[in-house]
Motif scaffolding. Structure first.
Motif, PDB file in Angstrom:
ATOM      1  N   SER A 235      -3.390  -9.173 -27.291  1.00 53.98           N
ATOM      2  CA  SER A 235      -2.877  -8.286 -26.279  1.00 53.98           C
ATOM      3  C   SER A 235      -1.286  -7.966 -26.678  1.00 53.98           C
ATOM      4  N   ALA A 236      -1.184  -7.331 -27.838  1.00 48.37           N
ATOM      5  CA  ALA A 236       0.332  -6.860 -27.950  1.00 48.37           C
ATOM      6  C   ALA A 236       0.339  -5.560 -27.018  1.00 48.37           C
ATOM      7  N   VAL A 237       1.592  -5.713 -26.479  1.00 50.37           N
ATOM      8  CA  VAL A 237       1.870  -4.465 -25.604  1.00 50.37           C
ATOM      9  C   VAL A 237       3.284  -4.048 -25.528  1.00 50.37           C
ATOM     10  N   VAL A 238       3.192  -2.663 -25.431  1.00 48.62           N
ATOM     11  CA  VAL A 238       4.705  -2.132 -25.337  1.00 48.62           C
ATOM     12  C   VAL A 238       4.734  -1.612 -23.883  1.00 48.62           C
ATOM     13  N   ILE A 239       5.614  -2.142 -23.281  1.00 55.63           N
ATOM     14  CA  ILE A 239       6.232  -1.556 -21.954  1.00 55.63           C
ATOM     15  C   ILE A 239       7.168  -0.462 -22.001  1.00 55.63           C
ATOM     16  N   ILE A 240       6.801   0.539 -21.236  1.00 53.11           N
ATOM     17  CA  ILE A 240       7.745   1.697 -20.967  1.00 53.11           C
ATOM     18  C   ILE A 240       8.046   1.591 -19.719  1.00 53.11           C
ATOM     19  N   ASP A 241       9.647   1.682 -19.410  1.00 49.25           N
ATOM     20  CA  ASP A 241      10.268   1.690 -18.301  1.00 49.25           C
ATOM     21  C   ASP A 241      11.173   2.872 -17.820  1.00 49.25           C
ATOM     22  N   ALA A 242      10.744   3.545 -16.990  1.00 48.84           N
ATOM     23  CA  ALA A 242      11.630   4.924 -16.665  1.00 48.84           C
ATOM     24  C   ALA A 242      12.418   4.554 -15.529  1.00 48.84           C
ATOM     25  N   PHE A 243      12.707   3.351 -15.341  1.00 50.44           N
ATOM     26  CA  PHE A 243      13.832   2.824 -14.267  1.00 50.44           C
ATOM     27  C   PHE A 243      13.575   3.536 -12.829  1.00 50.44           C
ATOM     28  N   ASP A 244      14.371   3.101 -12.020  1.00 48.28           N
ATOM     29  CA  ASP A 244      14.196   3.482 -10.506  1.00 48.28           C
ATOM     30  C   ASP A 244      14.832   4.906 -10.075  1.00 48.28           C
TER      31      ASP A 244
ATOM     32  N   SER B 111      -2.013   0.929 -18.608  1.00 52.80           N
ATOM     33  CA  SER B 111      -2.036   1.006 -17.149  1.00 52.80           C
ATOM     34  C   SER B 111      -0.706   1.340 -16.877  1.00 52.80           C
ATOM     35  N   PRO B 112      -0.300   2.271 -15.797  1.00 48.35           N
ATOM     36  CA  PRO B 112       0.928   2.631 -15.334  1.00 48.35           C
ATOM     37  C   PRO B 112       0.976   1.219 -14.395  1.00 48.35           C
ATOM     38  N   TRP B 113       2.556   1.378 -13.923  1.00 47.37           N
ATOM     39  CA  TRP B 113       2.983   0.280 -13.089  1.00 47.37           C
ATOM     40  C   TRP B 113       4.190   0.862 -12.003  1.00 47.37           C
ATOM     41  N   ASP B 114       4.351   0.433 -11.087  1.00 44.19           N
ATOM     42  CA  ASP B 114       5.215   0.928 -10.072  1.00 44.19           C
ATOM     43  C   ASP B 114       6.742  -0.055 -10.011  1.00 44.19           C
ATOM     44  N   GLY B 115       6.669  -0.865 -10.904  1.00 51.43           N
ATOM     45  CA  GLY B 115       7.941  -1.809 -11.016  1.00 51.43           C
ATOM     46  C   GLY B 115       7.384  -3.058 -10.407  1.00 51.43           C
ATOM     47  N   GLU B 116       6.473  -3.280  -9.594  1.00 48.07           N
ATOM     48  CA  GLU B 116       5.835  -4.487  -9.576  1.00 48.07           C
ATOM     49  C   GLU B 116       4.581  -4.944  -9.955  1.00 48.07           C
ATOM     50  N   ARG B 117       3.618  -3.855  -9.588  1.00 51.97           N
ATOM     51  CA  ARG B 117       2.186  -3.925 -10.038  1.00 51.97           C
ATOM     52  C   ARG B 117       1.647  -2.910 -11.063  1.00 51.97           C
ATOM     53  N   LEU B 118       0.568  -3.630 -11.578  1.00 48.34           N
ATOM     54  CA  LEU B 118      -0.159  -2.499 -12.621  1.00 48.34           C
ATOM     55  C   LEU B 118      -0.892  -1.730 -11.429  1.00 48.34           C
ATOM     56  N   LEU B 119      -1.237  -0.465 -12.014  1.00 47.21           N
ATOM     57  CA  LEU B 119      -1.913   0.469 -11.099  1.00 47.21           C
ATOM     58  C   LEU B 119      -2.913   0.883 -11.736  1.00 47.21           C
ATOM     59  N   PRO B 120      -4.178   1.497 -11.093  1.00 49.13           N
ATOM     60  CA  PRO B 120      -5.207   2.125 -11.857  1.00 49.13           C
ATOM     61  C   PRO B 120      -4.972   3.604 -12.131  1.00 49.13           C
ATOM     62  N   GLY B 121      -5.556   4.197 -13.005  1.00 49.20           N
ATOM     63  CA  GLY B 121      -5.516   5.653 -13.432  1.00 49.20           C
ATOM     64  C   GLY B 121      -4.583   5.684 -14.591  1.00 49.20           C
TER      65      GLY B 121
ATOM     66  N   ARG C 293      -2.807   9.424 -27.399  1.00 52.16           N
ATOM     67  CA  ARG C 293      -1.642   8.143 -27.863  1.00 52.16           C
ATOM     68  C   ARG C 293      -0.397   8.467 -27.340  1.00 52.16           C
ATOM     69  N   ARG C 294       0.000   9.277 -26.396  1.00 49.69           N
ATOM     70  CA  ARG C 294       1.248   9.597 -25.840  1.00 49.69           C
ATOM     71  C   ARG C 294       1.368   9.089 -24.455  1.00 49.69           C
ATOM     72  N   VAL C 295       2.536   8.902 -24.100  1.00 48.60           N
ATOM     73  CA  VAL C 295       3.052   8.762 -22.734  1.00 48.60           C
ATOM     74  C   VAL C 295       4.181   9.508 -22.434  1.00 48.60           C
ATOM     75  N   THR C 296       4.003  10.548 -21.428  1.00 54.78           N
ATOM     76  CA  THR C 296       5.058  11.322 -21.132  1.00 54.78           C
ATOM     77  C   THR C 296       5.500  11.249 -19.932  1.00 54.78           C
TER      78      THR C 296
ATOM     79  N   ALA D  83       4.813   2.176 -17.988  1.00 51.36           N
ATOM     80  CA  ALA D  83       3.540   2.226 -18.536  1.00 51.36           C
ATOM     81  C   ALA D  83       3.428   1.090 -19.160  1.00 51.36           C
ATOM     82  N   LEU D  84       2.392   0.264 -19.115  1.00 49.71           N
ATOM     83  CA  LEU D  84       1.690  -0.698 -20.229  1.00 49.71           C
ATOM     84  C   LEU D  84       0.874  -0.347 -20.950  1.00 49.71           C
ATOM     85  N   LEU D  85       1.296  -0.415 -22.436  1.00 51.48           N
ATOM     86  CA  LEU D  85       0.308   0.046 -23.567  1.00 51.48           C
ATOM     87  C   LEU D  85      -0.094  -1.055 -24.468  1.00 51.48           C
TER      88      LEU D  85
END
Ligand code: CA
Length: 754
Positions: free
Chosen positions: A160-169, A212-222, A179-182, A232-234
């Motif tokens: 469960s190695a993870v990279v979190i991308i945070d695009a801020f509020d 999984s994408p996330w919204d600042g609090e929860r992981l989201l489907p899609g 392999r990309r996140v845009t 994004a959680l990768l």
């Protein structure tokens, strides 16, 4: 024998690496200089900017919470992410930021994902950053290009190695594609049109095992999310551990442009190659000034030089044809040409911009093109840009920046006249919303010769003094461009407006009412009010262009020198009532034990050099040396106040070389106390200027220019451009006979030197 040979080869190889390191000026830089700072006391208020010189993006480990201007503080225990930043200072804050953070498991919340770290397991260089994130047992490495960065995350064995991308509020988006996140981030602190976005792409060297994408609090489907705060959680399964690499790029123009930036700057390059190129670029830029001497002083020098070539930051990008193009933070359009930003000219007109004109004129030529673009897109030259006009500080010091470049022949001739027109327009108007752009109170100033202190315009005396200097600057540009004599005369006349505020009773500058009476009561130790982040004792000297005129008003050189001496001899008393509390700049003056001299803020940073005007150059030499030795070091607490976008660093760079541009647009540098046995400036015109000293002591006993004795307390810009040598014989005792004649004094507007 075989072993002995192998040993010899190994020893040779090791020593070659060591030698390379020693030659690498970038490795003398401490990007953590100034990071031991807080709201109440600034030792620099900097963050480690992992970036290229004048690069569009910088990257920094983030210890502070989202939105906290103190993004990285030396005393912090935990890192929350690695952020792309454009922040010029904590007070102006950031825009277009987003972050990456490697963790183990689904830890999206910044508090959860934050990890303990230690400066003992951290390497910070301008071109490379490495840190061990203890809670995750992950090592992160970063290396930058102008608009991108490569990341290497060394993960332990885990599924469960993870990279979190945070695009801020405040409005952001992410989308996972292969392999990309845009995505984009819109977070900003003002100074942008409503369509502002920083588009980003992060591309990994392997597919995601889960995401999984996330919204600042929860992981989201899609695979995508757009909302207030997108992330994004990768995930990666790496049972034997892995070095996961990611390439991040961004663009203020479009996602397509971000992809173009990614390909152009990182395509086909390994992490190590990008790092080697970044180090080579830094060594080229830093190596334009080569100093020899004590290691700790070289470390301080190059740390300051590093800080002073980060700003102004490029805001332009290059299109498919390789032509510069930029998103305009002034009108929201994508337009051709250069643009630079993240600088406050109230700070940087003093030493940073003149330093560009001497050492990096080709960069400033582009900066000047960018200034013209800013004018064409907004109707004003910027005073404080980040990225567009920001309401901060006073003055119209873009006039100094533009004029200095015109006078020194740096401005491309094709745009000089248009920039001149831009100065005239900016000097005779005020921005309708951003009142610190243009000239607040210009109607009063043009009618009365000063901005009155009783008409509802704050810090009116500071404005008047700076406008007067700015008018003199414009007059210099007017002369260089062959403008009509009456136009030049009017500007020169306005350059004398500082006289309106001179109070003969106290020999100090003082606020004035509309009816011509002085402001009363008057406390010369009061910060703010008629002045800006300083008191009358600091601002009286803001007559950069006419020290002789000021000296005459004071009663002559003896009195002028006594007043300068008093600045240092007075106790650090202050009146903070204008601010309702002791602002950090006041505290920094109080604790420095240099009387009422406040090197931690910009208004006085030229003042030490003014002794050169009054036949007491040895006092400038001693004080300049004292400030260099006492208030600067390549350590986390290494500045004595806000560093401010390279200005306080540029002061040191010039001062260590032995001369300082105390009056930009005058062609002259005032002499101080050269610090190094040898310093060589490799000029862009191919010539070299070599400054050598003999005897490590503060005072100049004698000086030679190209072997010929020189008594004067100044050097001419165009003379320095010819290269050659400057040699100083230094002594522990002052030579009180040298540099004392009227002809030894630097330029003053009145009266002209014989
Ligand atoms: Ca400041």
């Amino acid at each position: 024998m075989k072993h002995a040979l192998l040993f010899c080869l190994l020893a040779l190889a090791t020593s070659r690496v060591a030698a390379q390191r020693d030659d690498s000026l970038a490795d003398l830089v401490n990007p953590l200089m100034g990071t031991d700072s807080k709201f109440t006391l600034s030792n620099g208020n900097t963050y480690p900017a992992i970036a290229l010189p004048w690069g569009m993006n910088a990257w920094t480990p983030q210890t502070g919470k989202m939105g906290d201007g103190w993004v990285y503080t030396y005393d912090a225990d935990k890192i929350r992410g690695f952020k792309q930043t454009h922040q010029p200072s904590p007070w102006i804050n950031d825009y277009g930021q987003f972050s990456l953070m490697p963790v183990i498991g689904a830890k999206i919340d910044p508090e959860q994902r934050a990890s303990w770290f230690s400066h003992k397991s951290e390497i910070a260089r301008p071109y490379y950053y490495k840190v061990y994130l203890a809670d995750h047992h992950i090592t992160t490495e970063i290396t930058p290009t102008d608009r991108c960065a490569l990341f290497r995350f060394t993960m332990p064995p885990t599924d469960s190695a993870v990279v979190i991308i945070d695009a801020f509020d405040r409005g952001s988006r992410v989308k996972v594609e292969g392999r990309r996140v845009t995505g984009y981030t819109t977070r900003n602190s003002g100074g942008v049109p409503s369509n502002f976005k920083n588009y980003f792409v992060v591309e990994f060297d392997r597919p995601f095992d889960f995401f999984s994408p996330w919204d600042g609090e929860r992981l989201l489907p899609g695979d995508a999310f757009t909302g207030n705060r997108a992330g994004a959680l990768l995930g990666f399964r790496c049972p034997v551990g892995a070095a996961i690499e990611a390439r991040a790029a961004s663009s203020f123009i479009s996602l397509e442009q971000a992809l173009l930036n990614l390909e152009r700057e990182t395509g086909g390059k390994s992490f190590d190659r990008v790092r080697d190129e970044a180090r080579a670029r830094w060594n080229d830029v830093l190596g334009r000034i080569e100093v020899r001497g004590e290691l700790s002083l070289r470390q301080t020098f190059y740390s300051c030089l590093y800080r002073s070539v980060l700003f102004p930051r490029a805001f332009h990008e290059y299109d498919t044809t390789g032509a510069p193009v930029h998103y305009s933070p002034y009108n929201g359009q994508v337009l051709p040409g250069y643009l630079y930003t993240d600088t406050g000219f109230w700070d940087t007109f003093r030493a940073l911009c003149p330093r560009l004109n001497l050492v990096y004129p080709s960069v400033n030529a582009r900066v000047q093109e960018g200034l013209l673009n800013a004018y064409l897109e907004s109707g004003f030259l910027p005073e404080w840009a980040s990225p567009g006009h920001r309401n901060c500080m006073v003055g119209n010091n873009s006039a100094s920046v533009v004029s200095d470049a015109i006078v020194k022949g740096v401005t491309p001739p094709a745009i000089a006249q248009r920039l001149y027109d831009a100065m005239i327009a900016t000097a005779n108007s005020v921005h309708p919303r951003v009142r610190s752009t243009g000239r607040e109170g210009f109607e009063y100033y043009n009618r009365l010769g000063y901005v009155p202190c009783d008409v509802g315009i704050k810090e009116s005396a500071a404005r008047t003094l700076e406008y007067a200097y700015d008018d003199w600057c414009i007059s210099r540009a007017a002369r260089a461009l062959g403008r009509p004599e009456e136009e030049i005369c009017l500007l020169e006349q306005r350059g004398q407006n500082y006289r309106h505020l001179f109070d003969p009773e106290t020999s100090l500058a003082r606020g004035k009412n509309e009816d011509g009476s002085f402001q009363s009561p008057f406390n010369p130790f009061k910060w703010g009010d008629a002045f800006t982040e300083g008191n009358s004792w600091h601002y009286t000297w803001s007559v950069f262009h006419d020290a002789r005129g000021l000296s005459t008003l004071m009663g002559g050189n003896e009195r002028f020198v006594a007043m300068l001496d008093s600045l240092f001899r007075l106790p650090p008393i202050f009146d903070e009532s204008y601010y309702g509390g002791v602002i950090h700049e006041i505290r920094e003056m109080q604790v420095a034990d240099m009387g009422n001299y406040a090197h931690g803020n910009q208004p006085v940073q030229h003042v030490i050099y003014l002794y050169n005007h009054a036949g007491a150059p040895w006092k400038a030499q001693l004080r300049a040396r004292e400030v260099m030795e006492k208030l600067y070091r390549a350590a986390p607490d290494g500045y004595c106040g806000d560093e401010d976008n390279g200005q306080t660093s540029a002061w040191y760079v010039f001062s260590a070389l032995g001369f300082y541009p105390a009056c930009p647009a005058s062609e002259e540098y005032l002499i101080g106390s050269p610090l190094f046995p040898s310093a060589t400036i490799h000029l862009e015109n191919g010539k070299s200027l070599r400054v050598t000293t003999r005897g490590n002591a503060p005072y100049i006993h004698s000086m030679r220019r190209n072997g010929k004795a020189r008594e004067q307390n100044f050097l001419n810009h165009f003379d320095l451009l010819r290269g050659g040598s400057l040699h100083f014989q230094m002594r522990d005792a002052p030579n009180t006979r040298r540099g004392t004649r009227a002809v030894d004094a630097p330029y003053s507007f009145s009266p002209p030197r014989e």
